[in-house]
Design a protein around this motif. Structure first.
Motif, PDB file in Angstrom:
ATOM      1  N   VAL A   1       5.379 -27.206 -15.052  1.00  0.00           N
ATOM      2  CA  VAL A   1       5.066 -25.812 -14.674  1.00  0.00           C
ATOM      3  C   VAL A   1       6.336 -24.964 -14.727  1.00  0.00           C
ATOM      4  O   VAL A   1       6.330 -23.826 -15.233  1.00  0.00           O
TER       5      VAL A   1
ATOM      6  N   MET B   1       7.302 -21.755 -17.000  1.00  0.00           N
ATOM      7  CA  MET B   1       7.800 -20.509 -16.409  1.00  0.00           C
ATOM      8  C   MET B   1       9.060 -20.040 -17.135  1.00  0.00           C
ATOM      9  O   MET B   1       9.240 -18.840 -17.390  1.00  0.00           O
TER      10      MET B   1
ATOM     11  N   TYR C   1       4.696 -14.990 -10.543  1.00  0.00           N
ATOM     12  CA  TYR C   1       4.245 -15.856 -11.637  1.00  0.00           C
ATOM     13  C   TYR C   1       3.519 -17.084 -11.092  1.00  0.00           C
ATOM     14  O   TYR C   1       2.431 -17.435 -11.552  1.00  0.00           O
ATOM     15  N   LEU C   2       4.115 -17.711 -10.104  1.00  0.00           N
ATOM     16  CA  LEU C   2       3.557 -18.972  -9.620  1.00  0.00           C
ATOM     17  C   LEU C   2       2.315 -18.767  -8.745  1.00  0.00           C
ATOM     18  O   LEU C   2       1.353 -19.541  -8.833  1.00  0.00           O
TER      19      LEU C   2
ATOM     20  N   ARG D   1      -0.735 -18.438 -10.565  1.00  0.00           N
ATOM     21  CA  ARG D   1      -1.226 -19.697 -11.147  1.00  0.00           C
ATOM     22  C   ARG D   1      -1.630 -20.690 -10.061  1.00  0.00           C
ATOM     23  O   ARG D   1      -1.651 -21.900 -10.290  1.00  0.00           O
TER      24      ARG D   1
ATOM     25  N   CYS E   1      -0.217 -21.419  -7.115  1.00  0.00           N
ATOM     26  CA  CYS E   1       0.767 -21.992  -6.194  1.00  0.00           C
ATOM     27  C   CYS E   1       0.760 -21.185  -4.899  1.00  0.00           C
ATOM     28  O   CYS E   1       0.410 -20.008  -4.888  1.00  0.00           O
TER      29      CYS E   1
ATOM     30  N   VAL F   1       4.371 -26.259  -5.723  1.00  0.00           N
ATOM     31  CA  VAL F   1       4.011 -26.419  -7.129  1.00  0.00           C
ATOM     32  C   VAL F   1       3.562 -27.863  -7.332  1.00  0.00           C
ATOM     33  O   VAL F   1       4.339 -28.786  -7.078  1.00  0.00           O
TER      34      VAL F   1
END
Lengths: 175, 68
Positions: free
Chosen positions: A9, A13, A65-66, A69, A71, A80
């Motif tokens: 992941v 990124m 960003y995380l 997704r 997280c 993560v």
């Protein structure tokens, strides 16, 4: 809970331009060179590049960003693939150099950028907690350090006196 | 099996060397298992919110700012 997935992941990124470069440090980084070192979290050193091209240390884009997704944020960590990850800026010249000179290792087909053993050892010396000293001793005993390179790092970052004290306390007394 | 301390220490060193020499992918799987075990021993659910390990200072203020 799968650290290899967490690394994948983070690779994605980086490929998506959220961070300029990352490298694994801490106990997980040490595990690339030593026996597995039990830990609860994953330390990731990062550099960020702003739109203007200047270096920035805002983790905002990483969070966005995380979390987009799936997280989650837990205290100072982002979870993560089940692993609490802490993203750390390069706050000292030693860590900045360590990130710049980090190396890519293959993990069953997944590339993983990790700090070099000599930099992990020097950071442990500089950080200086009991568990950092224990880790440094592991590096020494395992014989994985290039001592010429390690000594050069210590000289560049003013750690010779720390090393000499560590040697007196731990290395020279080792049977 | 021997209760001789020197033999025991030598055996431990040999085990550590053997573990260190394993492929990185295998060592990372061991980390996954060690973390699961550590969390179980602490009597917590496998939930990262339970984490209270002191972060390394690395000479910086390492606590990131959460997004607004």
């Amino acid at each position: 809970m799968d650290i290899k997935t967490a690394i994948a992941v983070i690779n994605q990124m980086q490929a998506d331009g959220v961070v300029e470069r990352y490298a694994i440090g801490g106990a997980v980084g040490a595990t690339f060179y030593l026996e597995p070192v039990a830990t609860l979290d994953l330390d990731i050193f990062v550099t960020f590049e702003s739109a203007a091209g200047s270096l920035s240390v805002s983790p905002q884009r990483i969070y966005e960003y995380l979390t987009a997704r799936g997280c989650t944020i837990e205290h100072e960590y982002i979870v993560v693939a089940g692993w609490p990850v802490q993203f750390l800026p390069t706050g000292t010249p030693l860590v900045a150099e360590a990130l710049k000179e980090s190396v890519v290792r293959d993990v069953d087909g997944t590339p993983a950028r990790v700090l070099a053993a000599e930099h992990l050892a020097a950071i442990a010396l500089q950080t200086g907690r009991a568990k950092d000293k224990a880790r440094l001793l592991q590096f020494v005993e395992a014989g994985v350090l290039n001592f010429v390179r390690f000594q050069a790092i210590l000289v560049r970052h003013g750690l010779i006196a720390n090393w000499q004290k560590f040697e007196r306390q731990f290395v020279n007394d080792t049977p | 099996m021997s209760l001789d301390l020197q033999n025991i220490l030598a055996s431990k060193r040999a085990l550590r060397r053997e573990l260190a020499a394993r492929p990185v992918s295998e060592k990372l799987r061991i980390l996954d298992a060690l973390r699961e075990r550590e969390l179980a021993i602490r009597g917590r659910a496998v939930h990262p919110g339970a984490l209270r390990e002191e972060p390394a200072p690395y000479g910086i203020n390492s606590t990131p700012t959460k997004p607004a």
